[in-house]
Design an enzyme around this catalytic site. Structure first.
Site, PDB file in Angstrom:
ATOM      1  N   TYR A   1      -6.829  -0.255 -10.636  1.00  0.00           N
ATOM      2  CA  TYR A   1      -6.584  -1.113  -9.475  1.00  0.00           C
ATOM      3  C   TYR A   1      -7.392  -0.649  -8.259  1.00  0.00           C
ATOM      4  CZ  TYR A   1      -3.798   2.762  -7.700  1.00  0.00           C
ATOM      5  OH  TYR A   1      -3.410   4.007  -7.268  1.00  0.00           O
TER       6      TYR A   1
ATOM      7  N   PHE B   1      -7.229   1.074   0.805  1.00  0.00           N
ATOM      8  CA  PHE B   1      -6.305   2.163   1.086  1.00  0.00           C
ATOM      9  C   PHE B   1      -5.951   2.983  -0.157  1.00  0.00           C
ATOM     10  CE2 PHE B   1      -3.727  -1.666   0.404  1.00  0.00           C
ATOM     11  CZ  PHE B   1      -2.844  -1.240  -0.591  1.00  0.00           C
ATOM     12  N   ASP B   2      -6.279   2.445  -1.337  1.00  0.00           N
ATOM     13  CA  ASP B   2      -5.978   3.213  -2.551  1.00  0.00           C
ATOM     14  C   ASP B   2      -6.714   2.599  -3.739  1.00  0.00           C
ATOM     15  OD1 ASP B   2      -4.902   5.120  -4.201  1.00  0.00           O
ATOM     16  OD2 ASP B   2      -2.946   4.147  -4.407  1.00  0.00           O
TER      17      ASP B   2
ATOM     18  N   ILE C   1       5.923  -1.215  -5.786  1.00  0.00           N
ATOM     19  CA  ILE C   1       6.353  -2.307  -4.915  1.00  0.00           C
ATOM     20  C   ILE C   1       6.665  -3.545  -5.763  1.00  0.00           C
ATOM     21  CG2 ILE C   1       5.143  -1.489  -2.866  1.00  0.00           C
ATOM     22  CD1 ILE C   1       2.909  -3.472  -3.494  1.00  0.00           C
TER      23      ILE C   1
ATOM     24  N   PHE D   1      -4.524  -6.647  -4.025  1.00  0.00           N
ATOM     25  CA  PHE D   1      -4.801  -5.737  -5.129  1.00  0.00           C
ATOM     26  C   PHE D   1      -5.635  -6.439  -6.192  1.00  0.00           C
ATOM     27  CE2 PHE D   1      -1.031  -3.636  -3.438  1.00  0.00           C
ATOM     28  CZ  PHE D   1      -1.337  -2.290  -3.586  1.00  0.00           C
TER      29      PHE D   1
ATOM     30  N   TYR E   1       5.247  -3.299   1.464  1.00  0.00           N
ATOM     31  CA  TYR E   1       5.915  -2.176   2.145  1.00  0.00           C
ATOM     32  C   TYR E   1       6.723  -2.620   3.359  1.00  0.00           C
ATOM     33  CZ  TYR E   1       3.265   0.872  -0.929  1.00  0.00           C
ATOM     34  OH  TYR E   1       2.770   1.497  -2.043  1.00  0.00           O
TER      35      TYR E   1
END
Length: 236
Positions: A143, A153-154, A184, A228, A210
Site C-alpha cells: 500500500y 504519510f506511509d 482503520i 490509499f 482517524y
C-alpha cells in the site's frame, strides 16, 4: 325464533344429569340458542365434536342454566355460529397479516437506516474476482497512503515516491486479520470488497479513518480524508 319469544327450558335438572341427555345435545342446543358472546365467554364457540371431547357435562349443564338466568339468547338477526366463527377467523388472519406487514416495514426501516459507507473504491487492476476475504481472514497487502494534498504519510512499497518516513517493513507485505478492527475501518470495509490480486484506490472519509483526533505519529491531521493505493496480494 321471534325477537321477543320466550324460550323455555327443554330439560329438567333430572333429565340433564341423566343419560337421556348427552353432552352433544346440550352443546347443540346452546349453539342454536345462545349468543356468540355467551358461547365465547363459556368457551363453547368451537366445533361441536371438539367441545364434547374437552368439556365436562357439569360445565355444560351450568352453562345451559346460566343461559336462561342471563337471557343471553341469540337474536334472529344474528349470524349463525358458523358464520360468526368464520368472521372471527378472518379477523384474526387479517390481524396476523397486518402484524407481518408492520414487521416488514420495521425491518425495511432499519435497513434504510444502515450506515452509509464512508469510503469509495476505484479499481486500478482487477483481481481474480473469485477469492474474496471474509472477516477474520489473514490478508497480505502492499500500500501507499496519501493525504488530500498528495503527501505520502506511509507505505510498505520499496522506494515509493514521496515517502518522507521510512517504514521498517518496507518491501514486505503487510499481513493482518481483516474485519477485526486491527486497522482503520475504511481498510477493513474496503478490503472485504476486493479479490485476490486486485489493486484499488480507496478514498476514506475521516469517520472511517482517524477521525477528529488524527494520528500524530503518522503526521495525519484531524479530520483528514485519506487516499490509499492498496494491492491485495493474498488471502491466507
Amino acid at each position: 325464533m321471534a325477537e321477543n319469544e320466550e324460550i323455555e327450558k327443554n330439560w329438567t335438572e333430572e333429565q340433564l344429569h341423566g343419560e337421556d341427555v348427552s353432552k352433544k345435545d346440550i352443546i347443540k342446543y346452546l349453539h342454536e340458542h345462545a349468543s356468540f358472546e355467551f358461547l365465547k365467554e363459556h368457551k363453547l364457540n368451537g366445533k361441536l365434536n371438539n367441545i364434547a371431547k374437552t368439556s365436562k357435562k357439569d360445565h355444560l349443564i351450568d352453562s345451559y342454566n346460566q343461559l336462561f338466568d342471563s337471557k343471553a339468547f341469540r337474536k334472529e338477526s344474528d349470524a349463525s355460529l358458523e358464520d360468526q366463527l368464520k368472521e372471527a377467523a378472518e379477523k384474526t388472519a387479517a390481524m396476523h397479516v397486518s402484524e407481518k406487514k408492520k414487521e416488514r416495514k420495521g425491518s425495511e426501516s432499519k435497513d434504510s437506516k444502515k450506515e452509509e459507507p464512508k469510503f469509495t473504491k476505484k479499481i486500478l487492476k482487477h483481481g481474480d474476482k473469485a477469492t474474496f476475504p471474509t472477516k477474520g481472514d489473514r490478508v497480505s497487502c502492499f500500500y501507499i497512503g496519501k493525504l488530500e494534498n498528495g503527501v505520502v504519510f506511509d507505505s510498505n512499497i520499496s522506494g515509493a515516491a514521496g515517502t518522507k518516513k521510512k517504514n521498517k517493513d518496507e518491501g514486505k507485505p503487510f499481513i493482518f486479520r481483516v474485519g477485526k478492527g486491527l486497522v482503520i475501518r475504511g481498510w477493513d470495509e474496503g478490503l472485504l470488497t476486493m479479490s485476490k490480486g486486485e489493486k484499488s484506490e480507496l478514498t476514506i472519509e475521516p469517520e472511517w479513518g482517524y477521525g477528529k483526533k488524527g494520528n500524530i505519529d503518522a503526521n495525519i491531521p484531524p479530520q483528514s480524508k485519506l487516499f490509499f493505493e492498496v494491492e491485495l496480494v493474498d488471502v491466507i
